[in-house]
Structures are given as structure tokens and as C-alpha cells.
Design a protein around this motif. Structure first.
Motif, PDB file in Angstrom:
ATOM      1  N   SER A   1       0.816  -1.213   0.000  1.00 32.83           N
ATOM      2  CA  SER A   1       0.000   0.000   0.000  1.00 32.83           C
ATOM      3  C   SER A   1       0.849   1.261   0.000  1.00 32.83           C
ATOM      4  O   SER A   1       0.316   2.360  -0.188  1.00 32.83           O
ATOM      5  CB  SER A   1      -0.919   0.006   1.221  1.00 32.83           C
TER       6      SER A   1
ATOM      7  N   SER B   1      -0.418  -4.556   4.512  1.00 34.49           N
ATOM      8  CA  SER B   1      -1.789  -4.248   4.093  1.00 34.49           C
ATOM      9  C   SER B   1      -2.379  -5.413   3.322  1.00 34.49           C
ATOM     10  O   SER B   1      -1.687  -6.086   2.555  1.00 34.49           O
ATOM     11  CB  SER B   1      -1.806  -2.988   3.230  1.00 34.49           C
TER      12      SER B   1
ATOM     13  N   ARG C   1      -8.610  -1.636   2.478  1.00 37.97           N
ATOM     14  CA  ARG C   1      -7.205  -1.713   2.871  1.00 37.97           C
ATOM     15  C   ARG C   1      -7.167  -1.966   4.367  1.00 37.97           C
ATOM     16  O   ARG C   1      -7.431  -1.075   5.166  1.00 37.97           O
ATOM     17  CB  ARG C   1      -6.455  -0.428   2.543  1.00 37.97           C
TER      18      ARG C   1
ATOM     19  N   CYS D   1      -5.025  -2.115   7.157  1.00 39.37           N
ATOM     20  CA  CYS D   1      -3.709  -1.600   7.491  1.00 39.37           C
ATOM     21  C   CYS D   1      -3.358  -2.155   8.876  1.00 39.37           C
ATOM     22  O   CYS D   1      -3.924  -1.731   9.884  1.00 39.37           O
ATOM     23  CB  CYS D   1      -3.767  -0.075   7.492  1.00 39.37           C
TER      24      CYS D   1
END
Length: 135
Positions: A69, A75, A122, A124
Motif C-alpha cells: 500500500s 496491508s 485496505r 492496514c
């Protein structure tokens, strides 16, 4: 903020978690801290395998859903079904969706709507909250 241990299959008190986690893992997984970006070796892990919760070993993500990412944290665009849960995090004067382990409640990171297809998500994730198991 975050999750309560009473909601999860694995429940430990603070002392018990400190016995099985490193200080950095404890800060992230149990106190909702965030590791510094670009510090996790898992950010650049590209082998095939499974990412599991560092606290309890529950499978959370596969390498097939990992992507770079550019944020400095591992990610993923999709978790393993049943691996994670989410809660609303209103800390730091903003509203985000926190990601936690579905079995022990450990804080993993946050999910955002700026990921790649097919999900557009996403996830994270703090690398310190994960362990990688190669296939």
C-alpha cells in the motif's frame, strides 16, 4: 476505547498477556498503540503463507490478499473469514474502523476504503500484531 476481553474466546488479564507478549506486542495488541511505519519486517514479506494473530495464533490473512500500500504497514484487501472483527474507533479526533482479532480481541490496526479490487478495502495492520507462517 476498543474491545473488551469479556467478548472473546480467549480472556487473559493484563499480567497474563504481559507474560506471553513482548512489550511492543503488548502495547499494540492490548493497549491499541501503533507501531512506527516501515519498522515491521512483515511489510516486505512476499512469501506464500498465512498471517496469524501474534497473541493467539488465529489465522487472519493470507499472502494472496496482501499488497504493498506504500503506507509502511502490512496491508491486505481481505481477511480470512471469521478471523477479524471491527469496532468504531473515535480516538485522535477522528472516526476510524478498528480491526481486532476475533478470538482474543487483540488490536491489529484499521480498515480503510482505499484498497484495491475486488474489495476496495485496505486492512492496514501492525506487523507486530502478526506472525507469518510460510506454506
Amino acid at each position: 476505547m476498543g474491545t473488551s476481553n469479556r467478548e472473546f474466546e480467549i480472556n487473559k488479564n493484563e499480567e497474563e498477556w504481559r507474560e506471553v507478549l513482548t512489550p511492543e506486542q503488548f502495547c499494540v495488541l492490548r493497549q491499541h498503540a501503533t507501531e512506527r511505519p516501515h519498522t515491521s519486517a512483515l511489510n516486505k514479506e512476499y512469501a506464500q503463507g498465512t498471517y496469524v494473530c501474534a497473541a493467539c495464533g488465529l489465522p487472519l490473512f493470507t499472502s494472496n490478499t496482501k499488497f504493498d500500500s506504500g503506507t509502511g504497514w502490512p496491508s491486505f484487501f481481505q481477511p480470512i473469514e471469521g478471523g477479524i472483527g471491527t469496532t468504531v474507533d473515535k480516538s485522535l479526533f477522528m472516526t476510524r474502523i478498528e480491526v481486532h482479532c476475533n478470538r482474543c480481541g487483540g488490536h491489529l490496526g484499521h480498515v480503510f476504503d482505499d484498497g484495491p479490487e475486488p474489495t476496495g478495502k485496505r486492512y492496514c495492520i501492525n506487523g507486530v500484531g502478526l506472525k507469518f507462517i510460510a506454506d
